[in-house]
Design an enzyme around this catalytic site. Structure first.
Site: not given
Length: 339
Positions: A47-48, A88, A90-92, A283, A285, A288
């Site tokens: 999402i960028g 949240a 959470r991606q990485t 890692a 994150g 937010e």
């Protein structure tokens, strides 16, 4: 009082990563392919925030190839493992760890075949930048040659990985519990200049120090921090989203003030690496969390500059002028009472 007063404010924050008070989970597939390249399949959504670049970096380091030789596959959830939502922070943490584990399994299959071919211990094999070698020997080959040899031995070097973050609900009586598995922490300092005639607040500089665990992509982390700071600046001074009876009454962006390049101060990002002990990569994150302490730091800086406390956002010029006038009126009343 001088017309323009300067002040500095500080604010600290914490943020829990991944879905709240539940088990968050994600999976991924990885394969070392012909030519020494790799492909990764995951349901992640870009999402960028740059997650595809981060995943390519993770896969490249785990497999010992170059990031440009990694292809991130179709994220159609009908054809890829579960990844859940983009949010949240959470991606990485969730997808990155899943990809790392999938790549480690694929590499282990490759190493087992090459070790058997060379008659060496698989633990001596090292892959880096597209080349595989056995430490303590002169044995070496490209990853392209290694994959070809592995497939000719009847083995496709593929791997699957999944990662879970565990959380619990909160005790309704005492609030105890562990709603998140991992936390990040941050501190920001803002310097502002307040015009006591117009009430305008200008942010002159902002320093943001954030614990992000192991840093995968420093430029990406800095970009996330800077983006969060700009959002926080808008929240603190400009963006006035209004509702009535649960419905928005803000008409639209035509009159909704957003920060522009002219409003953004110099932002100094400080990356603090405190690796997460519960995940393969270490890692955490940053998303937010970069937004959370910005507005409090700016509001504290306004208080430092002119001695007034703004208790509702945004701190518009009208609110700042009203607070200054109220402070002056209280001071005048106190002087009269003393006389």
């Amino acid at each position: 009082m001088q017309r323009k007063m300067r002040g500095r404010g500080v604010a600290a924050s914490w943020y829990g990563i991944a879905r709240t008070a539940t088990v968050d989970r994600a999976g991924a597939w990885a394969e070392l392919d012909d030519g020494g390249t790799a492909k990764v399949v995951t349901g992640v959504t870009e999402i960028g925030e740059g997650i595809l670049t981060v995943l390519a970096q993770i896969a490249a380091e785990e497999l010992g190839i170059r990031p440009e030789d990694v292809t991130i596959g179709d994220n159609d959830t009908a054809r890829s493992p579960e990844a859940a939502h983009a949010g949240a922070t959470r991606q990485t943490y969730m997808i990155g760890n899943s990809v790392a584990l999938a790549c480690r399994e694929a590499k282990a299959r490759l190493f087992a075949e090459i070790a058997a071919h060379w008659e060496v211990d698989a633990g001596t094999l090292v892959a880096f930048d597209g080349e595989l070698r056995a430490e303590g020997t002169n044995l070496a080959m490209t990853m392209a040659e290694a994959v070809d040899l592995c497939k000719r031995r009847g083995v496709v070097p593929v791997g699957a990985g999944h990662f879970a973050a565990h959380g619990t609900g909160l005790n309704p009586e005492d609030g105890s519990g562990a709603p998140w598995q991992a936390y990040v922490f941050g501190t920001q300092v803002a310097e502002v200049e307040v015009d006591t005639v117009t009430g305008e607040v200008q942010v002159l500089g902002l320093w943001a120090a954030h614990d992000v665990g192991r840093v995968i992509n420093p430029r990406g982390v800095e970009g996330q921090i800077e983006g969060g700071v700009v959002q926080g600046l808008g929240q603190a001074l400009m963006e006035d989203y209004q509702t009535a009876n649960g419905h928005p009454v803000t008409h639209g962006f035509a009159k909704y003030i957003l920060p522009t390049a002219l409003d953004v101060p110099e932002i100094t990002s400080i990356l603090v690496e405190d690796p997460d002990p519960l995940s393969p990569l270490g890692a955490k994150g940053i998303g937010e969390p970069a937004l959370v302490p910005t507005a409090p730091a700016i509001i504290n800086a306004i208080h430092d500059a002119v001695g007034v406390r703004i208790r509702s956002l945004p701190a518009t010029p009208e609110k700042v002028l009203a607070a200054i006038a109220e402070k002056q009126a209280r001071a005048a009343a106190a002087r009269e009472a003393a006389e």
